[in-house]
Design a protein around this motif. Structure first.
Motif, PDB file in Angstrom:
ATOM      1  N   THR A  13      -3.411 -15.242  -0.819  1.00  0.00           N
ATOM      2  CA  THR A  13      -1.790 -14.822   0.022  1.00  0.00           C
ATOM      3  C   THR A  13      -2.292 -13.856   1.154  1.00  0.00           C
ATOM      4  O   THR A  13      -2.229 -13.053   2.206  1.00  0.00           O
ATOM      5  CB  THR A  13      -0.950 -14.531  -0.265  1.00  0.00           C
ATOM      6  OG1 THR A  13      -0.089 -16.124  -1.134  1.00  0.00           O
ATOM      7  CG2 THR A  13       0.107 -13.971   0.260  1.00  0.00           C
ATOM      8  N   ARG A  17      -1.346 -10.323   4.783  1.00  0.00           N
ATOM      9  CA  ARG A  17      -0.653  -9.546   4.372  1.00  0.00           C
ATOM     10  C   ARG A  17      -0.848  -8.391   5.298  1.00  0.00           C
ATOM     11  O   ARG A  17      -2.713  -8.041   5.417  1.00  0.00           O
ATOM     12  CB  ARG A  17      -0.307  -9.532   3.242  1.00  0.00           C
ATOM     13  CG  ARG A  17       0.518 -10.192   2.581  1.00  0.00           C
ATOM     14  CD  ARG A  17       1.662 -10.752   3.351  1.00  0.00           C
ATOM     15  NE  ARG A  17       2.411 -11.956   2.436  1.00  0.00           N
ATOM     16  CZ  ARG A  17       2.717 -13.065   2.151  1.00  0.00           C
ATOM     17  NH1 ARG A  17       1.829 -13.636   4.097  1.00  0.00           N
ATOM     18  NH2 ARG A  17       3.003 -14.054   2.303  1.00  0.00           N
ATOM     19  N   ASP A 158       3.794  -4.834   5.057  1.00  0.00           N
ATOM     20  CA  ASP A 158       4.555  -5.948   4.396  1.00  0.00           C
ATOM     21  C   ASP A 158       4.304  -5.549   2.638  1.00  0.00           C
ATOM     22  O   ASP A 158       5.510  -5.451   1.846  1.00  0.00           O
ATOM     23  CB  ASP A 158       3.514  -7.084   3.237  1.00  0.00           C
ATOM     24  CG  ASP A 158       3.531  -8.269   4.835  1.00  0.00           C
ATOM     25  OD1 ASP A 158       4.638  -8.972   5.549  1.00  0.00           O
ATOM     26  OD2 ASP A 158       2.547  -8.714   5.480  1.00  0.00           O
ATOM     27  N   LYS A 191      13.768  -4.453   0.638  1.00  0.00           N
ATOM     28  CA  LYS A 191      12.803  -5.549  -0.452  1.00  0.00           C
ATOM     29  C   LYS A 191      11.736  -5.418   0.078  1.00  0.00           C
ATOM     30  O   LYS A 191      10.561  -5.829  -0.015  1.00  0.00           O
ATOM     31  CB  LYS A 191      13.450  -6.652   0.643  1.00  0.00           C
ATOM     32  CG  LYS A 191      14.756  -7.469   0.413  1.00  0.00           C
ATOM     33  CD  LYS A 191      15.282  -8.472   0.550  1.00  0.00           C
ATOM     34  CE  LYS A 191      16.428  -9.272   0.455  1.00  0.00           C
ATOM     35  NZ  LYS A 191      16.782 -10.542   0.683  1.00  0.00           N
ATOM     36  N   SER A 299       2.307 -10.620  -2.421  1.00  0.00           N
ATOM     37  CA  SER A 299       2.432 -12.224  -3.021  1.00  0.00           C
ATOM     38  C   SER A 299       3.286 -12.829  -3.729  1.00  0.00           C
ATOM     39  O   SER A 299       3.724 -14.128  -3.525  1.00  0.00           O
ATOM     40  CB  SER A 299       1.001 -12.378  -3.857  1.00  0.00           C
ATOM     41  OG  SER A 299      -0.171 -11.596  -3.055  1.00  0.00           O
ATOM     42  N   GLY A 300       4.257 -12.350  -3.972  1.00  0.00           N
ATOM     43  CA  GLY A 300       5.619 -12.144  -4.604  1.00  0.00           C
ATOM     44  C   GLY A 300       5.681 -12.463  -6.409  1.00  0.00           C
ATOM     45  O   GLY A 300       6.828 -12.918  -6.809  1.00  0.00           O
ATOM     46  N   THR A 301       4.555 -11.846  -6.710  1.00  0.00           N
ATOM     47  CA  THR A 301       4.721 -12.191  -7.833  1.00  0.00           C
ATOM     48  C   THR A 301       6.457 -10.742  -8.788  1.00  0.00           C
ATOM     49  O   THR A 301       6.756 -10.416  -7.579  1.00  0.00           O
ATOM     50  CB  THR A 301       3.889 -11.364  -8.582  1.00  0.00           C
ATOM     51  OG1 THR A 301       3.791 -10.149  -8.833  1.00  0.00           O
ATOM     52  CG2 THR A 301       2.636 -11.813  -7.791  1.00  0.00           C
ATOM     53  N   THR A 302       6.286 -11.085  -9.291  1.00  0.00           N
ATOM     54  CA  THR A 302       6.957  -9.619 -10.643  1.00  0.00           C
ATOM     55  C   THR A 302       6.456  -8.815 -10.527  1.00  0.00           C
ATOM     56  O   THR A 302       4.976  -8.978 -10.723  1.00  0.00           O
ATOM     57  CB  THR A 302       8.026 -10.660 -12.097  1.00  0.00           C
ATOM     58  OG1 THR A 302       6.486 -10.896 -12.826  1.00  0.00           O
ATOM     59  CG2 THR A 302       8.054 -12.221 -11.765  1.00  0.00           C
TER      60      THR A 302
END
Length: 341
Positions: A13, A17, A158, A191, A299-302
């Motif tokens: 990913t 970015r 990002d 966000k 990359s959208g992880t927690t």
């Protein structure tokens, strides 16, 4: 927390970015001295060290940039002011050798010096370091230029990593005025992942995540000579995190990272480090961890997964002795294979 598919996802990913790095760019200059060539100075009688090699690398925020580039982030956008001097020229040369680094956010000032750490190496021994820093307040026009560049870059970022390296208050890139403006941007865009790292001013940030180490977490409060319990220390961190506004990544060396989330008061999440055996060199470990955390978050992880990825990256770089280490994708996969057994 981490899995092989998740690591592959992160590494696949991040080439797509853009991560900004706002803060103090230093030049790290190493002078390689050959002790066999030492000679007495005719004028002073002191030993004249003979430099046989000069190595220059981007330091401070440059170390974060180097780690982001090594991991494979596709676009890296530094925002900083450096001096219009020879050290600045060397720094820009070093940055130019890194893939994915765009230098449009770096500007020169004739009134500021390029911060420089000069490290004489007598054989394998590092002698006293020579530091060049700006020890006067950053002029208003430079602060305004930093803010304008931040506004211009903000929509395309990002994530943003903020590195406040200068201990002298308001003498670096990240001044109170810049922090206040950043807080307003981050409040309007919750966000977007923004994380600050600061030697002395970590609790002055607002509306951003933060990554202090244990000293930066606990050492700034006067306790009248008393030795507080861990429970007391954690309570202090919780109180401060509530004003910070976002997750705190507290790095604790071989103990890993503790997460303090103001949305879950009182719940401390421990993310363990990965064991390392043999000699280590912790120089730049925190910066490599920051690069790993940011790579995970974009990359959208927690938060927990990003912290674990940061720990994995740092466990690679601390094993690279005598250099400020990096963790390219092949080493990330190799290291994960080792610890996943």
């Amino acid at each position: 927390m981490l899995t092989s598919p998740l690591i592959d996802h992160i590494l696949a990913t991040i080439p797509n970015r853009t991560i900004g790095v706002l803060g103090d760019l230093f030049l790290d200059r190493y002078l390689d001295i050959d002790p066999a060539l030492n000679e007495p100075s005719v004028e002073t009688g002191l030993t004249a060290y003979q430099v046989v090699g000069v190595r220059s690398y981007p330091g401070a925020a440059g170390t974060v940039i180097n780690n982001l580039a090594a991991l494979g982030v596709g676009h890296i956008y530094p925002i900083a002011c450096i001096g219009d001097d020879g050290d600045g020229y060397e720094l820009r040369q070093a940055l130019g050798k890194m893939p994915a680094v765009e230098q449009g956010g770096i500007f020169l000032s004739a009134t500021r010096r390029t911060p420089t750490y000069t490290k004489p190496m007598l054989g394998k021994e590092e002698l006293n370091r020579l530091d060049i820093k700006n020890r006067t307040p950053t002029p208003e026009d430079i602060q305004d230029r930093v803010i304008a560049l931040l506004d211009e870059a903000w929509p395309r970022l990002d994530a943003l990593l903020v590195l406040d390296q200068v201990s002298e208050k308001d003498c670096g890139v990240v001044t109170a005025k810049v922090r206040d403006h950043l807080a307003r941007l981050a409040e309007r865009d919750p966000k977007k992942f923004v994380m600050a790292d600061s030697r002395e001013q970590i609790w002055e940030f607002r509306n951003v995540a933060a990554k202090p180490n244990a000293r930066e977490c606990y050492s700034t409060r006067d306790r009248g000579g008393l030795s507080p319990t861990q429970e007391t220390l954690d309570l202090e961190v919780w109180q401060r995190t509530s004003t910070l506004g976002r997750v705190l990544f507290a790095t604790e060396g071989e103990c890993g990272i503790s997460l303090f989330d103001p949305q879950s008061p009182g719940r401390r999440v421990r993310v363990p480090a990965y064991p390392v055996f043999g000699p280590i060199d912790i120089c730049g470990a925190g910066d490599s961890c920051s690069a790993g955390i940011a790579s995970g978050m974009v990359s959208g992880t927690t938060h927990e997964q990003a912290a674990a990825f940061g720990n994995l990256v740092a466990s690679i770089t601390i094993q690279q002795i005598g250099v400020t280490g990096t963790a390219p994708p092949d080493l990330v996969r190799k290291r994960w294979s080792e610890v996943n057994k």
